[in-house]
Motif scaffolding. Sequence first.
Motif, PDB file in Angstrom:
ATOM      1  N   LEU A  98      46.103   3.431 -12.078  1.00  0.00           N
ATOM      2  CA  LEU A  98      45.081   3.939 -11.180  1.00  0.00           C
ATOM      3  C   LEU A  98      43.929   2.968 -10.988  1.00  0.00           C
ATOM      4  CD1 LEU A  98      44.624   7.678 -12.300  1.00  0.00           C
ATOM      5  CD2 LEU A  98      46.198   6.744 -10.588  1.00  0.00           C
ATOM      6  N   SER A  99      43.409   2.947  -9.769  1.00  0.00           N
ATOM      7  CA  SER A  99      42.159   2.246  -9.502  1.00  0.00           C
ATOM      8  C   SER A  99      41.015   3.110 -10.017  1.00  0.00           C
ATOM      9  CB  SER A  99      41.989   2.017  -8.005  1.00  0.00           C
ATOM     10  OG  SER A  99      41.863   3.270  -7.339  1.00  0.00           O
ATOM     11  N   LEU A 100      39.825   2.545 -10.116  1.00  0.00           N
ATOM     12  CA  LEU A 100      38.662   3.307 -10.568  1.00  0.00           C
ATOM     13  C   LEU A 100      38.377   4.459  -9.619  1.00  0.00           C
ATOM     14  CD1 LEU A 100      36.271   3.690 -12.484  1.00  0.00           C
ATOM     15  CD2 LEU A 100      34.977   2.035 -11.107  1.00  0.00           C
ATOM     16  N   ASN A 101      38.571   4.222  -8.325  1.00  0.00           N
ATOM     17  CA  ASN A 101      38.313   5.256  -7.336  1.00  0.00           C
ATOM     18  C   ASN A 101      39.264   6.440  -7.504  1.00  0.00           C
ATOM     19  OD1 ASN A 101      36.920   6.331  -5.139  1.00  0.00           O
ATOM     20  ND2 ASN A 101      38.378   5.510  -3.675  1.00  0.00           N
ATOM     21  N   SER A 102      40.541   6.156  -7.695  1.00  0.00           N
ATOM     22  CA  SER A 102      41.517   7.219  -7.896  1.00  0.00           C
ATOM     23  C   SER A 102      41.286   7.940  -9.216  1.00  0.00           C
ATOM     24  CB  SER A 102      42.936   6.648  -7.866  1.00  0.00           C
ATOM     25  OG  SER A 102      43.242   6.127  -6.594  1.00  0.00           O
ATOM     26  N   LEU A 103      40.906   7.193 -10.239  1.00  0.00           N
ATOM     27  CA  LEU A 103      40.611   7.787 -11.535  1.00  0.00           C
ATOM     28  C   LEU A 103      39.402   8.708 -11.440  1.00  0.00           C
ATOM     29  CD1 LEU A 103      41.147   8.034 -14.539  1.00  0.00           C
ATOM     30  CD2 LEU A 103      39.906   5.886 -14.884  1.00  0.00           C
ATOM     31  N   HIS A 104      38.411   8.287 -10.659  1.00  0.00           N
ATOM     32  CA  HIS A 104      37.216   9.105 -10.436  1.00  0.00           C
ATOM     33  C   HIS A 104      37.599  10.437  -9.792  1.00  0.00           C
ATOM     34  CE1 HIS A 104      33.548  10.238  -8.044  1.00  0.00           C
ATOM     35  NE2 HIS A 104      32.986  10.011  -9.215  1.00  0.00           N
ATOM     36  N   SER A 105      38.465  10.395  -8.786  1.00  0.00           N
ATOM     37  CA  SER A 105      38.912  11.622  -8.123  1.00  0.00           C
ATOM     38  C   SER A 105      39.683  12.513  -9.084  1.00  0.00           C
ATOM     39  CB  SER A 105      39.797  11.286  -6.915  1.00  0.00           C
ATOM     40  OG  SER A 105      39.077  10.553  -5.949  1.00  0.00           O
ATOM     41  N   GLY A 106      40.539  11.907  -9.895  1.00  0.00           N
ATOM     42  CA  GLY A 106      41.346  12.682 -10.829  1.00  0.00           C
ATOM     43  C   GLY A 106      40.525  13.341 -11.923  1.00  0.00           C
ATOM     44  N   CYS A 107      39.536  12.633 -12.424  1.00  0.00           N
ATOM     45  CA  CYS A 107      38.694  13.189 -13.484  1.00  0.00           C
ATOM     46  C   CYS A 107      37.886  14.381 -12.989  1.00  0.00           C
ATOM     47  CB  CYS A 107      37.734  12.126 -14.023  1.00  0.00           C
ATOM     48  SG  CYS A 107      38.509  10.855 -15.040  1.00  0.00           S
ATOM     49  N   ASN A 108      37.458  14.334 -11.729  1.00  0.00           N
ATOM     50  CA  ASN A 108      36.559  15.353 -11.191  1.00  0.00           C
ATOM     51  C   ASN A 108      37.250  16.404 -10.337  1.00  0.00           C
ATOM     52  OD1 ASN A 108      34.373  14.063 -12.414  1.00  0.00           O
ATOM     53  ND2 ASN A 108      33.947  12.790 -10.619  1.00  0.00           N
ATOM     54  N   GLN A 109      38.583  16.409 -10.314  1.00  0.00           N
ATOM     55  CA  GLN A 109      39.255  17.404  -9.489  1.00  0.00           C
ATOM     56  C   GLN A 109      38.970  18.799 -10.027  1.00  0.00           C
ATOM     57  OE1 GLN A 109      43.320  15.905 -10.119  1.00  0.00           O
ATOM     58  NE2 GLN A 109      43.869  17.931 -10.908  1.00  0.00           N
ATOM     59  N   LYS A 110      39.019  19.774  -9.121  1.00  0.00           N
ATOM     60  CA  LYS A 110      38.620  21.142  -9.462  1.00  0.00           C
ATOM     61  C   LYS A 110      39.771  21.978 -10.003  1.00  0.00           C
ATOM     62  CE  LYS A 110      34.374  20.581  -7.967  1.00  0.00           C
ATOM     63  NZ  LYS A 110      34.440  19.160  -7.605  1.00  0.00           N
ATOM     64  N   THR A 111      40.996  21.498  -9.848  1.00  0.00           N
ATOM     65  CA  THR A 111      42.155  22.258 -10.310  1.00  0.00           C
ATOM     66  C   THR A 111      42.717  21.650 -11.586  1.00  0.00           C
ATOM     67  OG1 THR A 111      43.639  20.901  -8.950  1.00  0.00           O
ATOM     68  CG2 THR A 111      42.782  22.935  -7.975  1.00  0.00           C
ATOM     69  N   ALA A 112      43.361  22.486 -12.393  1.00  0.00           N
ATOM     70  CA  ALA A 112      44.027  22.049 -13.625  1.00  0.00           C
ATOM     71  C   ALA A 112      43.078  21.318 -14.563  1.00  0.00           C
ATOM     72  CB  ALA A 112      45.235  21.169 -13.296  1.00  0.00           C
ATOM     73  N   ARG A 113      41.823  21.746 -14.584  1.00  0.00           N
ATOM     74  CA  ARG A 113      40.815  21.144 -15.454  1.00  0.00           C
ATOM     75  C   ARG A 113      39.987  22.243 -16.123  1.00  0.00           C
ATOM     76  NH1 ARG A 113      43.725  17.643 -14.329  1.00  0.00           N
ATOM     77  NH2 ARG A 113      43.313  15.576 -13.466  1.00  0.00           N
ATOM     78  N   GLU A 114      39.771  22.098 -17.426  1.00  0.00           N
ATOM     79  CA  GLU A 114      38.912  23.030 -18.145  1.00  0.00           C
ATOM     80  C   GLU A 114      38.189  22.255 -19.257  1.00  0.00           C
ATOM     81  OE1 GLU A 114      36.710  25.943 -19.301  1.00  0.00           O
ATOM     82  OE2 GLU A 114      38.050  26.197 -17.574  1.00  0.00           O
ATOM     83  N   PRO A 115      36.897  22.015 -19.120  1.00  0.00           N
ATOM     84  CA  PRO A 115      36.073  22.472 -18.002  1.00  0.00           C
ATOM     85  C   PRO A 115      36.158  21.514 -16.813  1.00  0.00           C
ATOM     86  CG  PRO A 115      34.710  21.286 -19.553  1.00  0.00           C
ATOM     87  CD  PRO A 115      36.098  21.318 -20.152  1.00  0.00           C
ATOM     88  N   VAL A 116      35.713  21.977 -15.644  1.00  0.00           N
ATOM     89  CA  VAL A 116      35.545  21.081 -14.498  1.00  0.00           C
ATOM     90  C   VAL A 116      34.361  20.175 -14.800  1.00  0.00           C
ATOM     91  CG1 VAL A 116      34.931  20.972 -12.051  1.00  0.00           C
ATOM     92  CG2 VAL A 116      36.545  22.709 -12.867  1.00  0.00           C
ATOM     93  N   MET A 117      34.518  18.887 -14.533  1.00  0.00           N
ATOM     94  CA  MET A 117      33.456  17.922 -14.845  1.00  0.00           C
ATOM     95  C   MET A 117      33.057  17.163 -13.586  1.00  0.00           C
ATOM     96  SD  MET A 117      34.941  16.463 -18.492  1.00  0.00           S
ATOM     97  CE  MET A 117      33.430  15.621 -18.967  1.00  0.00           C
ATOM     98  N   THR A 118      31.873  16.587 -13.621  1.00  0.00           N
ATOM     99  CA  THR A 118      31.391  15.720 -12.538  1.00  0.00           C
ATOM    100  C   THR A 118      30.930  14.421 -13.171  1.00  0.00           C
ATOM    101  OG1 THR A 118      30.647  17.669 -11.294  1.00  0.00           O
ATOM    102  CG2 THR A 118      29.854  15.518 -10.560  1.00  0.00           C
ATOM    103  N   LEU A 119      31.871  13.492 -13.314  1.00  0.00           N
ATOM    104  CA  LEU A 119      31.580  12.204 -13.931  1.00  0.00           C
ATOM    105  C   LEU A 119      31.298  11.161 -12.856  1.00  0.00           C
ATOM    106  CD1 LEU A 119      34.399  12.071 -16.646  1.00  0.00           C
ATOM    107  CD2 LEU A 119      32.011  12.741 -16.974  1.00  0.00           C
ATOM    108  N   SER A 120      30.305  10.331 -13.091  1.00  0.00           N
ATOM    109  CA  SER A 120      30.018   9.234 -12.169  1.00  0.00           C
ATOM    110  C   SER A 120      30.966   8.074 -12.471  1.00  0.00           C
ATOM    111  CB  SER A 120      28.572   8.776 -12.330  1.00  0.00           C
ATOM    112  OG  SER A 120      28.380   8.181 -13.610  1.00  0.00           O
ATOM    113  N   GLU A 121      31.067   7.132 -11.531  1.00  0.00           N
ATOM    114  CA  GLU A 121      31.911   5.967 -11.779  1.00  0.00           C
ATOM    115  C   GLU A 121      31.376   5.148 -12.945  1.00  0.00           C
ATOM    116  OE1 GLU A 121      32.822   3.592  -8.401  1.00  0.00           O
ATOM    117  OE2 GLU A 121      33.940   5.185  -7.384  1.00  0.00           O
TER     118      GLU A 121
END
Length: 223
Positions: free
Chosen positions: A34-57
């Motif tokens: 993964l690129s950093l951009n794709s990793l950023h999207s994956g880390c912050n996705q709203k589905t299949a995540r507990e808890p949902v997080m909002t991480l900066s790059e």
Amino acid sequence: MTHDFRTRPLSAAEARVLATLMEKARTVPDSYPLSLNSLHSGCNQKTAREPVMTLSEAEIGDALDVLRDYSMVIESSGSRVPRYEHNFPRAASVPDQSATLLGLLMLRGPQTAGELRINADRWYKFLDIASVEAFLEEMLDRAEEKGGPLVVKLPRAPGAREQRWAHLLCGPVDTSAPAASEVPSGDSALAMRVAALEASVATLQAQLADLNEQLGLSQPGQP
């Protein structure tokens, strides 16, 4: 100097970055590493995540630095943008089946063996719940000379039929914390369908983010 997560547990951000790389290696192999951009999207996705997080790059970059130091993440060279892949089974000295279960626990929080078997379907197809439990018990009984237990079995919640499991990669777990409410058994088929749809949407989002980056386009909602 290479550090060991057993002496310095992972932070929540580091666990999310690591587990996201583990997930995408299985679910979107064509876009992996993964690129950093794709990793950023994956880390912050709203589905299949507990808890949902909002991480900066920047936070993800800091987490990658630590994970590289632990030999859990490898940065690929030779492409236009840096790409990242996990090295977790080798770094943690666990088989792929155990790595799958730990990745799911990092992504989705405490789960029963039955929930883990369902959620693992796109990562690794366990034969039955008993095989999931066998790998969990093996990690629970892991010898101290190998680093000690990697999971803990939580007390049974009131009214629950099964006990939930949690990972210990981020340090000790508060076993007195109340468990999330379980899905009623009558809704299990619906829950599985919803989980499958959420996983499909997450896969499409990751593929779109990677395609946009390759084309030099901005992500939706970004300037």
